[in-house]
Design a protein around this motif. Structure first.
Motif, PDB file in Angstrom:
ATOM      1  N   ARG A   1      -4.421   6.874   3.878  1.00 58.24           N
ATOM      2  CA  ARG A   1      -4.439   8.299   4.269  1.00 58.24           C
ATOM      3  C   ARG A   1      -3.129   8.700   4.939  1.00 58.24           C
ATOM      4  N   GLU A   2      -2.645   7.846   5.828  1.00 58.08           N
ATOM      5  CA  GLU A   2      -1.387   8.114   6.521  1.00 58.08           C
ATOM      6  C   GLU A   2      -0.224   8.202   5.537  1.00 58.08           C
ATOM      7  N   ALA A   3      -0.169   7.271   4.598  1.00 59.27           N
ATOM      8  CA  ALA A   3       0.919   7.254   3.614  1.00 59.27           C
ATOM      9  C   ALA A   3       0.858   8.470   2.699  1.00 59.27           C
TER      10      ALA A   3
ATOM     11  N   ALA B   1       3.637  11.359   2.328  1.00 61.01           N
ATOM     12  CA  ALA B   1       4.185  11.690   1.008  1.00 61.01           C
ATOM     13  C   ALA B   1       4.088  13.189   0.748  1.00 61.01           C
ATOM     14  N   ARG B   2       2.973  13.796   1.167  1.00 58.68           N
ATOM     15  CA  ARG B   2       2.811  15.242   0.979  1.00 58.68           C
ATOM     16  C   ARG B   2       3.783  16.024   1.840  1.00 58.68           C
TER      17      ARG B   2
ATOM     18  N   ILE C   1       0.847  -1.200   0.000  1.00 57.13           N
ATOM     19  CA  ILE C   1       0.000   0.000   0.000  1.00 57.13           C
ATOM     20  C   ILE C   1       0.880   1.247   0.000  1.00 57.13           C
ATOM     21  N   ARG C   2       1.889   1.264   0.858  1.00 57.37           N
ATOM     22  CA  ARG C   2       2.803   2.410   0.906  1.00 57.37           C
ATOM     23  C   ARG C   2       3.561   2.573  -0.416  1.00 57.37           C
ATOM     24  N   GLN C   3       3.900   1.466  -1.046  1.00 57.46           N
ATOM     25  CA  GLN C   3       4.597   1.528  -2.329  1.00 57.46           C
ATOM     26  C   GLN C   3       3.703   2.143  -3.406  1.00 57.46           C
ATOM     27  N   GLN C   4       2.417   1.798  -3.399  1.00 59.66           N
ATOM     28  CA  GLN C   4       1.489   2.388  -4.365  1.00 59.66           C
ATOM     29  C   GLN C   4       1.428   3.901  -4.193  1.00 59.66           C
TER      30      GLN C   4
ATOM     31  N   ASP D   1       4.477   5.418  -5.487  1.00 55.00           N
ATOM     32  CA  ASP D   1       4.463   5.414  -6.951  1.00 55.00           C
ATOM     33  C   ASP D   1       3.460   6.400  -7.546  1.00 55.00           C
ATOM     34  N   GLY D   2       2.725   7.125  -6.677  1.00 49.66           N
ATOM     35  CA  GLY D   2       1.854   8.175  -7.187  1.00 49.66           C
ATOM     36  C   GLY D   2       0.386   8.078  -6.844  1.00 49.66           C
ATOM     37  N   ALA D   3      -0.066   6.973  -6.277  1.00 47.94           N
ATOM     38  CA  ALA D   3      -1.479   6.866  -5.894  1.00 47.94           C
ATOM     39  C   ALA D   3      -1.763   7.891  -4.807  1.00 47.94           C
ATOM     40  N   ARG D   4      -2.888   8.580  -4.897  1.00 44.70           N
ATOM     41  CA  ARG D   4      -3.235   9.585  -3.903  1.00 44.70           C
ATOM     42  C   ARG D   4      -4.627   9.378  -3.312  1.00 44.70           C
ATOM     43  N   THR D   5      -5.313   8.332  -3.741  1.00 41.86           N
ATOM     44  CA  THR D   5      -6.646   8.050  -3.201  1.00 41.86           C
ATOM     45  C   THR D   5      -6.759   6.567  -2.858  1.00 41.86           C
TER      46      THR D   5
END
Length: 68
Positions: free
Chosen positions: A50-52, A56-57, A14-17, A20-24
């Motif tokens: 949400r945490e990841a 990332a932000r 999940i954190r890898q996604q 890699d750019g997933a935001r939702t």
């Protein structure tokens, strides 16, 4: 740690996604299949997503601050 036993999805995946750019949650779910079978993991997986995304932000903001 396994988040979704049905689909074999881990917290690392999940954190890898997100990395890699997933935001939702939808993007993560579609990419991993997490919570698409029994759904019992959905609340935890959404929270982890949400945490990841938040991390990332923050990281992206720090990178911008150091670039200036």
């Amino acid at each position: 740690m396994y988040v979704c036993v049905c689909k074999g999805v881990t917290d690392h995946q999940i954190r890898q996604q997100v990395s890699d750019g997933a935001r939702t949650w939808r993007e993560v779910r579609e990419a991993t299949g997490c919570a698409t079978q029994c759904g019992k993991c959905a609340c935890f997986a959404k929270s982890l997503t949400r945490e990841a995304v938040h991390e990332a932000r923050l990281e992206a903001n720090m990178d911008l601050a150091y670039a200036v």
